[in-house]
Design a protein around this motif. Structure first.
Motif, PDB file in Angstrom:
ATOM      1  N   SER A 203       0.839  -1.167   0.208  1.00 31.60           N
ATOM      2  CA  SER A 203       0.119   0.014   0.050  1.00 31.60           C
ATOM      3  C   SER A 203       0.930   1.443   0.003  1.00 31.60           C
ATOM      4  O   SER A 203       1.790   1.190   0.691  1.00 31.60           O
ATOM      5  N   ARG A 204       0.532   2.375  -0.728  1.00 38.32           N
ATOM      6  CA  ARG A 204       1.152   3.628  -0.599  1.00 38.32           C
ATOM      7  C   ARG A 204       0.911   4.113   0.589  1.00 38.32           C
ATOM      8  O   ARG A 204       0.041   3.947   1.461  1.00 38.32           O
ATOM      9  N   VAL A 205       1.812   4.718   1.298  1.00 32.66           N
ATOM     10  CA  VAL A 205       2.069   5.460   2.688  1.00 32.66           C
ATOM     11  C   VAL A 205       2.416   4.379   3.718  1.00 32.66           C
ATOM     12  O   VAL A 205       2.734   4.720   4.737  1.00 32.66           O
ATOM     13  N   ARG A 206       2.044   3.189   3.403  1.00 33.40           N
ATOM     14  CA  ARG A 206       2.606   2.309   4.505  1.00 33.40           C
ATOM     15  C   ARG A 206       4.198   2.399   4.922  1.00 33.40           C
ATOM     16  O   ARG A 206       4.194   2.365   6.160  1.00 33.40           O
ATOM     17  N   THR A 207       5.000   2.751   3.985  1.00 30.13           N
ATOM     18  CA  THR A 207       6.564   3.012   4.458  1.00 30.13           C
ATOM     19  C   THR A 207       6.604   4.290   5.298  1.00 30.13           C
ATOM     20  O   THR A 207       7.303   4.281   6.408  1.00 30.13           O
ATOM     21  N   GLU A 208       5.868   5.213   5.106  1.00 33.36           N
ATOM     22  CA  GLU A 208       5.797   6.611   5.871  1.00 33.36           C
ATOM     23  C   GLU A 208       4.894   6.603   7.044  1.00 33.36           C
ATOM     24  O   GLU A 208       4.876   7.499   7.718  1.00 33.36           O
ATOM     25  N   ALA A 209       3.868   5.541   7.044  1.00 29.69           N
ATOM     26  CA  ALA A 209       2.711   5.755   7.962  1.00 29.69           C
ATOM     27  C   ALA A 209       3.096   5.966   9.612  1.00 29.69           C
ATOM     28  O   ALA A 209       2.574   6.849  10.083  1.00 29.69           O
ATOM     29  N   THR A 210       3.957   5.287  10.065  1.00 29.22           N
ATOM     30  CA  THR A 210       4.342   5.484  11.572  1.00 29.22           C
ATOM     31  C   THR A 210       4.763   6.594  11.852  1.00 29.22           C
ATOM     32  O   THR A 210       4.484   7.323  12.667  1.00 29.22           O
ATOM     33  N   GLY A 211       5.782   7.130  11.039  1.00 30.14           N
ATOM     34  CA  GLY A 211       6.535   8.303  11.268  1.00 30.14           C
ATOM     35  C   GLY A 211       5.446   9.505  10.983  1.00 30.14           C
ATOM     36  O   GLY A 211       5.264  10.440  11.709  1.00 30.14           O
ATOM     37  N   TYR A 212       4.687   9.523   9.874  1.00 30.40           N
ATOM     38  CA  TYR A 212       3.677  10.535   9.629  1.00 30.40           C
ATOM     39  C   TYR A 212       2.627  10.556  10.548  1.00 30.40           C
ATOM     40  O   TYR A 212       2.194  11.607  11.140  1.00 30.40           O
ATOM     41  N   GLY A 213       2.192   9.550  11.031  1.00 33.36           N
ATOM     42  CA  GLY A 213       1.129   9.181  11.973  1.00 33.36           C
ATOM     43  C   GLY A 213       1.640   9.834  13.306  1.00 33.36           C
ATOM     44  O   GLY A 213       0.723  10.606  14.002  1.00 33.36           O
ATOM     45  N   THR A 214       2.673   9.607  13.743  1.00 38.18           N
ATOM     46  CA  THR A 214       3.259  10.485  15.078  1.00 38.18           C
ATOM     47  C   THR A 214       3.278  11.730  14.801  1.00 38.18           C
ATOM     48  O   THR A 214       2.582  12.347  15.948  1.00 38.18           O
ATOM     49  N   VAL A 215       3.499  12.101  13.898  1.00 36.89           N
ATOM     50  CA  VAL A 215       3.614  13.688  13.743  1.00 36.89           C
ATOM     51  C   VAL A 215       2.075  14.185  13.568  1.00 36.89           C
ATOM     52  O   VAL A 215       1.806  15.319  14.090  1.00 36.89           O
ATOM     53  N   TYR A 216       1.170  13.389  12.936  1.00 37.78           N
ATOM     54  CA  TYR A 216      -0.211  14.170  12.929  1.00 37.78           C
ATOM     55  C   TYR A 216      -0.820  14.085  14.212  1.00 37.78           C
ATOM     56  O   TYR A 216      -1.512  14.876  14.714  1.00 37.78           O
ATOM     57  N   PHE A 217      -0.446  12.880  15.142  1.00 36.61           N
ATOM     58  CA  PHE A 217      -1.112  12.977  16.379  1.00 36.61           C
ATOM     59  C   PHE A 217      -0.347  14.109  17.331  1.00 36.61           C
ATOM     60  O   PHE A 217      -1.286  14.897  17.874  1.00 36.61           O
ATOM     61  N   ALA A 218       0.809  14.497  17.090  1.00 36.42           N
ATOM     62  CA  ALA A 218       1.623  15.401  17.987  1.00 36.42           C
ATOM     63  C   ALA A 218       1.076  16.862  17.492  1.00 36.42           C
ATOM     64  O   ALA A 218       0.576  17.805  18.117  1.00 36.42           O
ATOM     65  N   GLN A 219       0.634  17.035  16.085  1.00 33.03           N
ATOM     66  CA  GLN A 219      -0.042  18.127  15.494  1.00 33.03           C
ATOM     67  C   GLN A 219      -1.430  18.279  16.291  1.00 33.03           C
ATOM     68  O   GLN A 219      -1.908  19.635  16.633  1.00 33.03           O
ATOM     69  N   GLU A 220      -2.030  17.229  16.368  1.00 29.58           N
ATOM     70  CA  GLU A 220      -3.492  17.319  17.162  1.00 29.58           C
ATOM     71  C   GLU A 220      -3.233  17.864  18.629  1.00 29.58           C
ATOM     72  O   GLU A 220      -4.023  18.625  19.152  1.00 29.58           O
ATOM     73  N   MET A 221      -2.195  17.475  19.120  1.00 30.16           N
ATOM     74  CA  MET A 221      -2.176  17.734  20.555  1.00 30.16           C
ATOM     75  C   MET A 221      -1.527  19.149  20.769  1.00 30.16           C
ATOM     76  O   MET A 221      -2.116  20.062  21.534  1.00 30.16           O
ATOM     77  N   LEU A 222      -0.889  19.543  19.821  1.00 31.93           N
ATOM     78  CA  LEU A 222      -0.378  20.797  19.738  1.00 31.93           C
ATOM     79  C   LEU A 222      -1.563  22.022  19.578  1.00 31.93           C
ATOM     80  O   LEU A 222      -1.541  23.132  20.113  1.00 31.93           O
ATOM     81  N   ALA A 223      -2.473  21.444  18.987  1.00 34.47           N
ATOM     82  CA  ALA A 223      -3.619  22.143  18.342  1.00 34.47           C
ATOM     83  C   ALA A 223      -4.643  22.617  19.400  1.00 34.47           C
ATOM     84  O   ALA A 223      -5.323  23.588  19.680  1.00 34.47           O
ATOM     85  N   THR A 224      -4.394  21.618  20.570  1.00 37.18           N
ATOM     86  CA  THR A 224      -5.357  22.057  21.758  1.00 37.18           C
ATOM     87  C   THR A 224      -4.930  23.034  22.740  1.00 37.18           C
ATOM     88  O   THR A 224      -5.611  23.704  23.469  1.00 37.18           O
ATOM     89  N   ARG A 225      -3.771  23.361  22.273  1.00 38.06           N
ATOM     90  CA  ARG A 225      -2.967  24.734  23.032  1.00 38.06           C
ATOM     91  C   ARG A 225      -3.026  25.891  21.832  1.00 38.06           C
ATOM     92  O   ARG A 225      -1.935  26.660  22.221  1.00 38.06           O
ATOM     93  N   GLY A 226      -3.620  25.567  20.882  1.00 35.23           N
ATOM     94  CA  GLY A 226      -3.435  26.673  19.743  1.00 35.23           C
ATOM     95  C   GLY A 226      -2.108  26.957  19.369  1.00 35.23           C
ATOM     96  O   GLY A 226      -1.901  27.980  18.826  1.00 35.23           O
ATOM     97  N   ASP A 227      -1.194  25.873  19.076  1.00 31.46           N
ATOM     98  CA  ASP A 227      -0.018  25.710  18.720  1.00 31.46           C
ATOM     99  C   ASP A 227       0.093  24.837  17.358  1.00 31.46           C
ATOM    100  O   ASP A 227      -0.829  23.999  16.977  1.00 31.46           O
ATOM    101  N   SER A 228       1.296  24.830  16.962  1.00 25.55           N
ATOM    102  CA  SER A 228       1.496  24.113  15.644  1.00 25.55           C
ATOM    103  C   SER A 228       3.034  23.789  15.622  1.00 25.55           C
ATOM    104  O   SER A 228       3.994  24.174  16.303  1.00 25.55           O
ATOM    105  N   PHE A 229       3.666  23.076  14.537  1.00 21.11           N
ATOM    106  CA  PHE A 229       4.961  22.613  14.246  1.00 21.11           C
ATOM    107  C   PHE A 229       5.742  23.974  13.760  1.00 21.11           C
ATOM    108  O   PHE A 229       6.755  23.829  13.881  1.00 21.11           O
ATOM    109  N   ASP A 230       4.975  24.760  13.217  1.00 19.92           N
ATOM    110  CA  ASP A 230       5.887  25.757  12.626  1.00 19.92           C
ATOM    111  C   ASP A 230       6.633  26.552  13.587  1.00 19.92           C
ATOM    112  O   ASP A 230       6.513  27.097  14.385  1.00 19.92           O
TER     113      ASP A 230
END
Length: 446
Positions: A203-230
């Motif tokens: 499947s496409r994205v399977r190679t990237e999935a764990t790393g991408y998913g970790t960052v997506y989850f962290a992005q959601e956490m940051l959003a709870t404090r009005g923040d981002s990765f930027d």
């Protein structure tokens, strides 16, 4: 911990002597179950917990193979099929000298609840061997994988148990494993393994999935404090598949990844880790991180001793292995002003480290929530195999992002419901546990 749960933890400890990693994982879960001891006492009973903490099946086998010098080598293979109440056993294979029954059981136990959080119909299991693919020729790796699969094939199937990759098991190893499975069974069952190459059922994205998913989850956490990765400064342990793609996605979201590591030390690159160069060195050339410094030049330097967590950062993503981030490391991160720690590996933070981070008010995500993207995309791969479809990259990545967002919502909602807002450990553990317990009780004593 609730006294009733402590008694049950003592029973599990007595039943599993000499298995520290497994007992650590069980203890972490039980620490989160205290709220249900009063509200759902039926789910905090020993009759439920006993089944939850005992694998349905544990398989240990000999793996004989011949090296390039003609010498016979013997390794030990494992597969722990922990729980199938939600679907076929699902979890990776790890090839590393540290692999033993305690580590495989801990990984399988964590996998049960991680898989439950995805909302997809998959149970939990894990496996591997104490074989070390580092420094071995392709021929040696192939002969080992063929011998390993000669035994493992008896225990797996797309409706029974579906392994994938993990540490030491990448595209090369999965190819050899699938080839031997196909040879022995005389069937092209692409759904029996996930993490496969795109040309043979992957499947496409399977190679990237764990790393991408970790960052997506962290992005959601940051959003709870009005923040981002930027604009954030990020440190990531490891330099394999998970770490590489976590770095790639973090940089796409505007962060600067300043350090990565391997077993020989860590590299600091203040200009930002060059992900393409990192991939070339680690995935194509299979060389050490010291080669990154040689290729990158003055902006990078290698540190052979010490801890990568000594490098100041805003966000820390431990993506290497279990118990790599200690209490001392956590104190250093807090002193340097870290705001978020999300686990890309399985249980990389020690119990002491988690306590330090939570006491300091640092956003902290346990691996069973934040690194669930890999197994989620594996389940999507199984879906594509079953329907003989192949989805595009963007479609699959969108599904991954939706799943990680859903897991985050579950964790937040459950922590709120049980009186500890912002506690992602409790939220993840209780959400996963309740889903597995519901199914376990419904299916009876089996």
């Amino acid at each position: 911990m609730h006294p009733r749960l402590q008694t049950q933890l003592d029973l599990v400890t007595a039943r599993n002597p000499g298995e520290p990693e497994f007992l650590q994982a069980v203890q972490e879960l039980m620490l989160s179950l205290s709220p249900i001891a009063g509200r759902r006492p039926d789910y905090a009973q020993w009759s439920v917990l006993k089944r939850m903490c005992e694998p349905e099946r544990q398989i240990i086998f000999r793996v004989p193979w011949v090296d390039d010098a003609g010498e016979v080598q013997i390794n030990r293979g494992f597969r722990v099929e922990f729980s199938s109440v939600l679907g076929p056993y699902k979890g990776g294979l790890r090839f590393h000298p540290s692999v033993n029954i305690s580590i495989v059981k801990f990984l399988g136990f964590e996998q049960v609840f991680k898989n439950a959080l995805t909302g997809l119909p998959i149970g939990g299991g894990k496996g591997g061997s104490d074989f070390d693919p580092k420094g071995r020729s392709d021929g040696e790796v192939m002969r080992f994988c063929q011998s390993f699969m000669t035994e493992l094939h008896r225990h797996i199937g797309e409706y029974t148990d579906v392994p994938a990759g993990d540490i030491g098991v990448g595209a090369r190893e999965l190819g050899y494993l699938f080839g031997q499975y196909k040879r022995i069974t005389n069937r092209y069952e692409s759904g029996v393994l996930t993490g496969k190459g795109l040309s043979w059922g992957g499947s496409r994205v399977r190679t990237e999935a764990t790393g991408y998913g970790t960052v997506y989850f962290a992005q959601e956490m940051l959003a709870t404090r009005g923040d981002s990765f930027d604009g954030k400064r990020v440190v990531i342990s490891g330099s394999g598949n998970v770490a590489t793609y976590a770095a790639q996605k973090a940089e796409q979201l505007g962060a600067t990844v300043v350090a990565v590591s391997d077993s020989g030390g860590y590299v600091v690159d203040e200009s930002g880790i060059d992900v393409a160069l990192l991939q070339e060195i680690k995935e194509q050339r299979r060389e050490r991180l010291t080669e990154y410094v040689s290729a990158k030049g003055a902006s990078a330097h290698h540190v052979a001793d010490g801890s990568i967590w000594d490098v100041p950062c805003d966000i820390a993503l431990p993506c290497a292995t279990q118990n790599e981030l200690t209490g001392r490391d956590a104190k250093t991160l807090v002193e340097h002003g870290v705001g978020l720690v999300a686990e890309g590996a399985n249980m990389p933070c020690t119990t002491d480290a988690v306590e330090v981070l939570r006491d300091a008010g640092v956003l902290y995500a346990p691996g069973k929530a934040s690194n669930a993207g890999g197994v989620a995309t594996s389940a999507l791969e199984m879906q594509q195999n079953a329907s003989r479809e192949s989805w595009g990259f963007e479609e699959t990545e969108d599904r991954l992002r939706e799943i990680m967002s859903s897991i985050h919502e579950q964790c937040v909602a459950t922590a709120d419901e049980y009186g500890d807002p912002g506690n992602y450990v409790m939220g993840a553990n209780l959400s996963g546990y309740l889903r597995v317990a519901d199914a376990m009780v419904a299916l009876g004593v089996v």
